[in-house]
Design a protein around this motif. Sequence first.
Motif, short mmCIF file in Angstrom:
data_model
loop_
_atom_site.label_atom_id
_atom_site.label_comp_id
_atom_site.label_asym_id
_atom_site.label_seq_id
_atom_site.Cartn_x
_atom_site.Cartn_y
_atom_site.Cartn_z
N GLY A 113 3.05 -0.72 6.30
CA GLY A 113 2.45 -1.96 5.84
C GLY A 113 2.44 -2.08 4.33
O GLY A 113 2.78 -3.13 3.77
N ALA A 114 2.06 -1.00 3.65
CA ALA A 114 2.03 -1.03 2.18
C ALA A 114 3.43 -1.24 1.60
O ALA A 114 3.62 -2.04 0.67
CB ALA A 114 1.42 0.27 1.66
N LEU A 115 4.42 -0.57 2.15
CA LEU A 115 5.77 -0.69 1.63
C LEU A 115 6.40 -2.04 1.96
O LEU A 115 7.15 -2.60 1.15
CB LEU A 115 6.64 0.45 2.18
N LEU A 116 6.11 -2.58 3.14
CA LEU A 116 6.63 -3.89 3.49
C LEU A 116 6.04 -4.98 2.60
O LEU A 116 6.75 -5.91 2.18
CB LEU A 116 6.34 -4.20 4.96
N LEU A 117 4.76 -4.88 2.29
CA LEU A 117 4.16 -5.85 1.39
C LEU A 117 4.74 -5.73 -0.01
O LEU A 117 4.93 -6.75 -0.70
CB LEU A 117 2.64 -5.66 1.36
N ALA A 118 5.01 -4.50 -0.44
CA ALA A 118 5.68 -4.32 -1.72
C ALA A 118 7.07 -4.94 -1.69
O ALA A 118 7.51 -5.57 -2.66
CB ALA A 118 5.75 -2.84 -2.09
N GLY A 119 7.77 -4.77 -0.57
CA GLY A 119 9.09 -5.38 -0.42
C GLY A 119 9.03 -6.90 -0.47
O GLY A 119 9.90 -7.56 -1.07
N PHE A 167 -4.93 -6.84 2.05
CA PHE A 167 -4.51 -5.45 2.30
C PHE A 167 -5.09 -4.52 1.25
O PHE A 167 -5.65 -3.46 1.58
CB PHE A 167 -2.99 -5.36 2.32
N VAL A 168 -4.96 -4.91 -0.01
CA VAL A 168 -5.47 -4.05 -1.08
C VAL A 168 -6.99 -3.93 -0.99
O VAL A 168 -7.55 -2.83 -1.11
CB VAL A 168 -5.04 -4.60 -2.45
N GLY A 169 -7.68 -5.05 -0.77
CA GLY A 169 -9.12 -5.00 -0.66
C GLY A 169 -9.62 -4.17 0.51
O GLY A 169 -10.70 -3.57 0.44
N SER A 170 -8.82 -4.11 1.57
CA SER A 170 -9.21 -3.34 2.75
C SER A 170 -8.93 -1.85 2.59
O SER A 170 -9.73 -1.02 3.01
CB SER A 170 -8.48 -3.87 3.99
N TRP A 171 -7.79 -1.52 1.99
CA TRP A 171 -7.36 -0.12 1.94
C TRP A 171 -7.69 0.58 0.64
O TRP A 171 -7.68 1.82 0.60
CB TRP A 171 -5.86 -0.03 2.20
N LEU A 172 -7.95 -0.15 -0.43
CA LEU A 172 -8.23 0.51 -1.70
C LEU A 172 -9.50 1.38 -1.65
O LEU A 172 -9.47 2.52 -2.14
CB LEU A 172 -8.32 -0.53 -2.83
N PRO A 173 -10.63 0.89 -1.11
CA PRO A 173 -11.80 1.77 -1.04
C PRO A 173 -11.55 3.03 -0.23
O PRO A 173 -11.95 4.13 -0.63
CB PRO A 173 -12.87 0.88 -0.38
N GLY A 224 14.70 1.15 5.83
CA GLY A 224 14.32 2.20 4.90
C GLY A 224 12.83 2.42 4.84
O GLY A 224 12.35 3.56 4.75
N VAL A 225 12.07 1.32 4.93
CA VAL A 225 10.61 1.43 4.95
C VAL A 225 10.15 2.23 6.15
O VAL A 225 9.29 3.13 6.04
CB VAL A 225 9.97 0.03 4.95
N TRP A 226 10.71 1.95 7.33
CA TRP A 226 10.30 2.69 8.54
C TRP A 226 10.69 4.15 8.46
O TRP A 226 9.95 5.02 8.94
CB TRP A 226 10.89 2.03 9.77
N ALA A 227 11.83 4.44 7.83
CA ALA A 227 12.23 5.84 7.68
C ALA A 227 11.24 6.59 6.79
O ALA A 227 10.81 7.71 7.11
CB ALA A 227 13.64 5.92 7.09
N PRO A 245 3.35 1.54 -4.35
CA PRO A 245 3.58 0.15 -3.92
C PRO A 245 2.62 -0.84 -4.55
O PRO A 245 3.00 -1.98 -4.83
CB PRO A 245 3.38 0.23 -2.40
N LEU A 246 1.38 -0.42 -4.79
CA LEU A 246 0.42 -1.30 -5.43
C LEU A 246 0.84 -1.64 -6.85
O LEU A 246 0.75 -2.80 -7.29
CB LEU A 246 -0.96 -0.66 -5.43
#
Length: 370
Positions: A135-141, A262-268, A171-174, A223-224
């Motif tokens: 999820g993090a890498l796909l959002l960065a993509g 995503f950032v607000g949920s996973w950053l803490p 590549g993200v899934w790999a 990615p962030l």
Amino acid sequence: MPRRPCGQAMAPTEPWSPSPGSAPWDYSGLDDLEELELCPAGDLPYGYVYIPALYLAAFAVGLLGNALVVWLLARRRGPRRLVDTFVLHLAAADLGFVLTLPLWAAAVALGGRWPFGEGLCKLSSFALAGTRCAGALLLAGMSVDRYLAVVKLLEARPLRTPRCALASCCGVWAVALLAGLPTLFYRGLQPLPGGQGSQCGEEPSHAFQGLSLLLLLLTFVLPLVVTLFCYCRISRRLRRPPHVGRARRNSLRIIFAIESTFVGSWLPFSALRAVFHLARLGALPLPCPLLLALRWGLTIATCLAFVNSCANPLIYLLLDRSFRARARDEACGRTGLLARRISSASSLSRDDSSVFWGRAQAANTASASW
């Protein structure tokens, strides 16, 4: 650190650093660190009630919402745009994530005890680690794709092709599968204190703590940084003429909403996990009150992070008129055509198209069967 008798409490200001023999951390948020027995500690009040309810609600909403997104995009006719590929894979990652939530809800309700065996413990932990990374890498993509489309439109045209988008997702899934591999080796059934069963947790290995910290930096922090760079450049471009169209601005708004959620949920969670890893490595001794705050903070942050798996379909529902129309059609069992072409907030590659209703479909309404 020298051991104390069970009845002797640790001074509240004495630094704490996890020992290699301390109990593991489990994703239920109700782990029992051995050192907590020496501190005035306890679980969040009634956490075994409302945390499972929250997980099950996220499971229900996330399963229906992400399955609907996958369904709409998978059966879409005509050429698929670049954003469709990213959105489809992102929904698939969230779908894989929510499928594990009932297991963790049951573990929380049982006070941290894992009743499903070591195989499901490893598999569900692997799914959590892999899909979170994906999820993090796909959002960065997606943010890179928006940067190329808005800031480097002409120069990046050779890179913005369906083949490159698909290769990027593969590549993200790999990378995500590789990032999840340590959980298969270092997570398993660990005894709960007091002989009350086993929990699904990680081995208190310094090697795993260091590897987890490194993966946290590579699969979340990096990615962030990429995402922030891309959106800073996009914001500067939007303030200069020639101005982009209104629909494209709306598309950036919905993607920014997804990224922010995503950032607000996973950053803490990521920040507290980094503190946890540093403490277990002995690099960050903690006084007893901070240890209790860390435990409670991780419990709350875990809930917040897990709920993110159902957020994206809700964002589409609130901001994307086309998605609302398509969802209403599917819910009512209608296979008729949309009455008119809708300019969507989630349009990412064309000014008058949607993630769920593209120009190709609008030009071919006589044969489309959405």
